[in-house]
Design an enzyme around this catalytic site. Structure first.
Site, PDB file in Angstrom:
ATOM      1  N   GLU A  81      -5.024  -8.954  -0.834  1.00 37.73           N
ATOM      2  CA  GLU A  81      -6.239  -9.000   0.271  1.00 37.73           C
ATOM      3  C   GLU A  81      -7.205  -8.414   0.501  1.00 37.73           C
ATOM      4  O   GLU A  81      -7.743  -7.511  -0.432  1.00 37.73           O
ATOM      5  CB  GLU A  81      -5.529  -7.599   1.386  1.00 37.73           C
ATOM      6  CG  GLU A  81      -3.568  -7.880   1.668  1.00 37.73           C
ATOM      7  CD  GLU A  81      -2.935  -6.396   2.734  1.00 37.73           C
ATOM      8  OE1 GLU A  81      -4.252  -6.031   3.583  1.00 37.73           O
ATOM      9  OE2 GLU A  81      -2.568  -6.116   2.835  1.00 37.73           O
ATOM     10  N   GLU A  84       0.705  -1.503   0.326  1.00 39.27           N
ATOM     11  CA  GLU A  84       0.082   0.190   0.234  1.00 39.27           C
ATOM     12  C   GLU A  84       1.109   1.129  -0.129  1.00 39.27           C
ATOM     13  O   GLU A  84       0.799   2.196   0.868  1.00 39.27           O
ATOM     14  CB  GLU A  84      -0.795  -0.245   1.702  1.00 39.27           C
ATOM     15  CG  GLU A  84      -1.924  -1.459   1.350  1.00 39.27           C
ATOM     16  CD  GLU A  84      -2.717  -1.064   2.523  1.00 39.27           C
ATOM     17  OE1 GLU A  84      -2.904  -0.403   3.259  1.00 39.27           O
ATOM     18  OE2 GLU A  84      -4.045  -1.891   1.836  1.00 39.27           O
TER      19      GLU A  84
END
Ligand code: BG6
Length: 493
Positions: free
Chosen positions: A389, A194
């Site tokens: 995810e 991220e």
């Protein structure tokens, strides 16, 4: 059972990160990482839960205090679920579900305890050799994140983390070491988890201690640090390809998904602008150059980001091979949000969508949003995608007979997997695989809680570190095993 199934070779699995589950924070020569000083504040209200900045921000004084103690109760990422000592058992359990791939991260501070050393820590390297060997023994290929919220603390304290240009050299050395060492064992890599999250939690992602900088300068600091990460990520792609010719290297973004709250043009414009602020990171890493709108934003806000011609050439020459992302929920935006309810969505808050339910932690549940995200990303980049995810953080109850009936988790995952299938079969998206977050319970990133559980495997530890650390299978364990064994067929209609 349905005739439908996922494409041959689809990579099913699960994802974890060292900082939230490995433990052994001072063992095997490991240095202290930024996660080891993350303080558990036991949030009691939704308001406290939503205060991501308050929950993750840190000062030098708080770090000094953390370093003065070996306490693991209020610094729960220090113990995680103690994978460091349970890795054989844990990998066997993951393999028991038939995982094709297991996403995990290497703790940078286990290899370079401070981040700036010339020579790596052999004991740390050996630990991951053991972990990868164990995975490969079961035919489960590792997908490794090079940096997932675990920069060494000394790198943050002594260099201001990614704000210092020397960060690029330190990271490149680390990448060279791990990709040479694991060349035969790891073929799939992600650079930064991220990468966009430096804007939301600058310390965890970038090692930036906000209070050290003048308030009005901090935005520039974050984007400067991000620039260094972009250059380092491009160099990581280069080095990994050189050291492992048959490797693939991806970027990883938080796929926040926003809808316009109404069809008023002002709200639609707001939504478009918000989505650009999400895509600007992957736009840079996939196309190898800054999008004009991001440079325009720097100019409009007076941000003076230092970048050399050589930096830009490097970024252009080494874009990523595929795009990976996390997806948990969606929410809304409006030009004027006065009086509208707020919801959480993975370290951000936004307007609540009245048409969809929310999790116990207020994250809104939207499987169709995953399909929308897949289509958007694929149309935008035309490169393979990987969902690394997706999952439901929930409170689990252990019944007197020891069983854990997590039907809510099964419902969440089933609906998301069905939408993934639609994106592949109906919309023509090229999707490499799917790793759920997280196949085994671990410490929450945003709240440092253990009670926010995502796993198919339950770990007997509470928010205060009490428990036996014993692992047991939840109802979802056999369910996911069947999904993988039938290549999705068991849940497709
Ligand atoms: C992702 C992070 O954004 O969300 C993970 O990459 C994190 O590290 C996951 O754990 C879920 O968030 P949380 O706050 O519920 O742990």
């Amino acid at each position: 059972m349905s005739e439908k199934r996922f494409p041959e070779g689809f990579l099913w699995g699960g994802a974890t990160a060292a900082n939230q589950f490995e433990g052994g924070w001072k063992e095997g020569g490991k240095g202290v990482s930024v996660s080891d000083v993350a303080l558990f504040k036991d949030p009691k209200s939704m308001e406290q839960l939503l205060d991501v900045h308050g929950n993750t921000d840190i000062t030098d004084e708080m770090i000094e205090k953390a370093l003065a103690t070996d306490d693991e109760v209020y610094y729960p990422k220090r113990h995680g679920i103690d994978f460091y000592h349970h890795y054989k058992e844990d990998i066997a359990l993951l393999a028991g579900m038939g995982f094709k791939v297991y996403r995990m991260s290497i703790a940078w501070s286990r290899i370079f305890p401070r981040g700036d050393e010339e020579v790596p820590n052999e004991e740390g390297l050996q630990f991951y050799d053991n972990v990868f060997d164990e995975c490969l023994k079961y035919g489960m290929q590792p997908l490794v994140t090079m940096s997932h919220y675990e920069p060494p603390l000394a790198f943050a304290m002594d260099y201001n983390g990614w704000y210092d240009r020397r960060s690029i050299d330190f990271f490149v050395r680390y990448v060279d070491v791990i990709t040479k060492r694991y060349a035969e064992k790891v073929k799939l890599w992600l650079t930064f988890n991220e990468v966009d999250s430096i804007i939301r939690h600058p310390f965890m992602t970038g090692g930036l201690i906000e209070s050290r900088f003048p308030k009005e300068k901090f935005m520039e600091v974050m984007y400067q640090a991000m620039h260094h990460q972009f250059v380092a990520s491009a160099l990581a792609v280069k080095i990994t390809h050189e050291n492992i010719p048959d490797s693939k290297v991806g970027c990883m973004l938080t796929k926040l998904t926003y809808y316009a709250y109404t069809c008023k043009p002002e709200d639609v414009l707001e939504q478009q602008q918000r989505m650009r602020s999400i895509y600007c990171y992957s736009d840079t890493q996939v196309h190898g150059e800054y999008p004009r709108y991001l440079l325009q934003m720097y100019k409009n806000k007076g941000l003076n980001i230092q970048m050399t011609e050589e930096d830009l050439e490097i970024m252009k020459a080494y874009p990523v091979d595929f795009i990976s992302f996390s997806y948990y929920s969606s929410s809304c935006v409006a030009k004027n949000d006065e009086g509208l309810d707020v919801a959480a969505a993975n370290t951000v808050t936004a307007i609540k969508n009245p048409y969809i339910p929310s999790s116990d932690w207020g994250w809104q549940i939207d499987p169709i949003g995953l399909r929308i995200s897949l289509v958007d990303l694929y149309d935008r980049y035309r490169k393979p995608l990987f969902i690394v995810e997706n999952g439901l953080g929930a409170r689990d109850t252990v019944e007197p007979d020891g069983s854990i009936n997590d039907d809510y988790r099964i419902d969440y995952l089933r609906e998301h997997i069905r939408e993934m299938y639609n994106a592949i079969e109906e919309d023509g998206v090229d999707l490499m695989g799917y790793t759920t977050w997280a196949p085994i319970d671990l410490i929450s990133n945003s709240t440092n809680q253990m009670s926010k559980r995502y796993g198919f495997i339950y770990v007997d530890v509470d928010d205060y570190g009490n428990g036996t650390y014993k692992r047991s299978k939840k109802k979802s364990y056999d369910w996911y095993k069947e999904v993988i064994a039938t290549n999705g067929s068991s849940i497709l209609e």
